[in-house]
Design an enzyme around this catalytic site. Sequence first.
Site, mmCIF file in Angstrom:
data_model
loop_
_atom_site.group_PDB
_atom_site.id
_atom_site.type_symbol
_atom_site.label_atom_id
_atom_site.label_comp_id
_atom_site.label_asym_id
_atom_site.label_seq_id
_atom_site.Cartn_x
_atom_site.Cartn_y
_atom_site.Cartn_z
ATOM 1 N N HIS A 235 19.188 8.118 35.869
ATOM 2 C CA HIS A 235 17.757 7.991 35.604
ATOM 3 C C HIS A 235 16.926 8.019 36.890
ATOM 4 O O HIS A 235 16.149 8.931 37.122
ATOM 5 C CB HIS A 235 17.467 6.684 34.852
ATOM 6 C CG HIS A 235 18.167 6.543 33.542
ATOM 7 N ND1 HIS A 235 17.986 7.397 32.471
ATOM 8 C CD2 HIS A 235 19.083 5.623 33.125
ATOM 9 C CE1 HIS A 235 18.732 7.011 31.463
ATOM 10 N NE2 HIS A 235 19.419 5.942 31.818
HETATM 11 O O1 RIB Z 1 15.815 2.972 31.550
HETATM 12 C C1 RIB Z 1 16.326 3.252 32.821
HETATM 13 C C2 RIB Z 1 15.644 2.434 33.868
HETATM 14 O O2 RIB Z 1 15.879 1.049 33.618
HETATM 15 C C3 RIB Z 1 16.202 2.679 35.281
HETATM 16 O O3 RIB Z 1 15.182 2.481 36.219
HETATM 17 C C4 RIB Z 1 17.257 1.623 35.435
HETATM 18 O O4 RIB Z 1 17.443 1.225 36.801
HETATM 19 C C5 RIB Z 1 16.657 0.481 34.677
HETATM 20 O O5 RIB Z 1 15.785 -0.202 35.570
#
Ligand code: RIB
Length: 293
Positions: A235
């Site tokens: 992500h």
């Molecule tokens: O949904 C993904 C996000 O949530 C990313 O930033 C991960 O690190 C969590 O913080």
Amino acid sequence: MSIIIDTDPGIDDAIAILYALNHPEQDITALTTVAGNIGLSVTTRNAGRICALAQVDTPVHAGAAAPLGKEANPELGIHGTDGLGGVVFPEPLFPPASEDGVGAMAAILMAHPPQSVDLFCLGPLTNLALLLEQAPEAANRIRRVIAMGGAVDEPGNVGPKAEFNIAHDPHAAAAVFAAGLPFALIPLDATRKVRADQTYIKALRDTGAPAAIASAELINAYFAATNGAESRPLHDPCVPLLAQHPELFRLEDRKLSVDLETGALVAGEHTIKVAMGVNADGARAALLHGLSC
Ligand code: RIB
Ligand code: CA
């Protein structure tokens, strides 16, 4: 280009930060931390540990310990009790800076020419919302914000339509969306396409580069949090990747707001640039190269 990275490290945050720090042409002026994946003391320590592994003296400033108007609700399962999946990282080379995260953001923005500082948001948007409230003249000097968060057509990861960063602090996200800053959002619709499997982990390890090897271990730990998954989504690395390689992403204008109860993105009045598509193979290749060059 000067960059502030606002983060809740966090396994995928760590990979994103190692990639960003590995590009000397990008001046990572500071890391500001926020409670999210894990509590603020742990995210702040981890920011220092990541800088120690990268052998940089980038200052770390602790930001908000809880979402606006709520208690913190860390997501322990995926990132482990130390926030980095138990992967061995050095201890921070120096303590966090005395200035808090929001104060540091304001000071950096006021000290740099207008529209010369980018903000990468890898966690809940609490610090940026507080900056907008406490120092709007500084916030208006931000050149652009690139944030990982939300789910548009994709299912959520903390609810049917809710994604962790937005849902952890929906009031902050709503304030940021309403502010009208130059803003690009990278939702699960794009980030879930950029995935790492065991072959990718081996490719990272085979480079022999410290940042790539650490990232391989972080992704391996990511697998530990899920049984049987073939691959894991990357992500937060999509944020610095979009900055470095915009051609890999398809941005669309979407009119969005935030449901303050569920944290889901809903049709609304604020036009936001949203990354709805990505060249996933190109993103993986750019990440591998950027971690090992
Ligand atoms: O949904 C993904 C996000 O949530 C990313 O930033 C991960 O690190 C969590 O913080
Ligand atoms: Ca994060």
